[in-house]
Design an enzyme around this catalytic site. Structure first.
Site, PDB file in Angstrom:
ATOM      1  N   ASP A   1     -11.683  -2.711  33.773  1.00 28.98           N
ATOM      2  CA  ASP A   1     -10.796  -3.858  33.560  1.00 28.98           C
ATOM      3  C   ASP A   1     -10.246  -3.827  32.135  1.00 28.98           C
ATOM      4  OD1 ASP A   1      -9.648  -6.435  33.191  1.00 28.98           O
ATOM      5  OD2 ASP A   1     -11.007  -7.290  34.675  1.00 28.98           O
TER       6      ASP A   1
ATOM      7  N   HIS B   1      -8.137  -4.379  36.383  1.00 23.95           N
ATOM      8  CA  HIS B   1      -7.779  -5.769  36.616  1.00 23.95           C
ATOM      9  C   HIS B   1      -6.679  -5.869  37.678  1.00 23.95           C
ATOM     10  CE1 HIS B   1      -7.903  -9.883  34.917  1.00 23.95           C
ATOM     11  NE2 HIS B   1      -6.619  -9.946  35.250  1.00 23.95           N
TER      12      HIS B   1
END
Length: 232
Positions: free
Chosen positions: A170, A201
């Site tokens: 992420d 993400h």
């Protein structure tokens, strides 16, 4: 069936819009779909529609209404991504949680659905965590929630089941932050964490460049089972 509802704020002095998708027949339960920083856009509405197709009442409150009502942005458009980050900077999560709590009240009192869950993405993933710590929501799920590592001091207040989906690559949640989340939450009896190795993400967005089909389907299947088990 879909509609736009008006939900009164907790203090009753104002109201805000919410996208509502209703199932055929009596809802199994209700699910609040908590937006990313892009507003209640087509992807969030599609998530609501899918929950309605599965038999749930789905409600997506407009959490940016105090800044500008009705915002819809596309993360694949650079200028709209920039605007989304501006909104993130202006947004106040304490107000978001009060609006989510007002949405819970609206569902239980006006829509007459007793069991309520919440699922959120990005900013909404953080808000799903905060909903678990600050409201009486029956179950919550967060996808790639940001800044949760900074709010672990609230974890003692989690009274109902919480699931978090964590992509290990992420770009907005560092490996250090992820490690803190695991350290602070792995031992909590109400919390389940799932890691998605090498994913970034936004992997479970409905459409667009960020989506990873295989991982999105896995995470969504886990979420479906989680709500089936915890919302009755």
């Amino acid at each position: 069936m879909t509609e736009t509802a008006r939900i009164a704020t907790l203090d009753g002095t104002d109201n805000f819009g919410a996208y509502v998708a209703r199932p055929d027949g009596t809802p199994k339960a209700a699910i609040i779909v908590i937006q990313e920083i892009f507003g209640v856009n087509a992807g969030i509405r599609r998530k609501c529609d899918k929950w309605a197709e599965a038999g749930y009442l789905a409600v997506a409150p407009d959490l940016f209404w105090r800044i500008e009502p009705g915002i819809e942005l596309d993360p694949d458009v650079d200028s709209e991504m920039a605007r989304a980050f501006e909104l993130f900077g202006l947004n106040k999560t304490d107000e978001n949680i009060r609006d989510i709590e007002a949405t819970i009240h609206w569902i239980r009192r006006e829509a007459r659905v007793a069991k309520v869950g919440a699922v959120g993405y990005c900013l909404g993933g953080k808000l799903a965590y905060m909903t678990a710590t600050r409201t009486d929501i029956d179950a919550s799920v967060g996808y790639y929630g940001v800044m949760i590592d900074q709010m672990l001091n609230e974890s003692h207040a989690i009274a109902h089941p919480l699931m978090l989906h964590i992509p290990t690559a992420d770009g907005y949640v560092s490996a250090e932050a992820q490690a803190k989340m695991h350290e602070g939450l792995d031992g909590h009896p109400k919390v389940t964490l799932h890691d998605y190795v090498g994913l970034d993400h936004g992997f479970a967005t409905e459409t667009g460049k960020r989506r990873d089909d295989e991982a999105a389907q896995l995470a969504d299947e886990r979420t479906v089972r989680f709500f089936a088990e915890n919302l009755g």
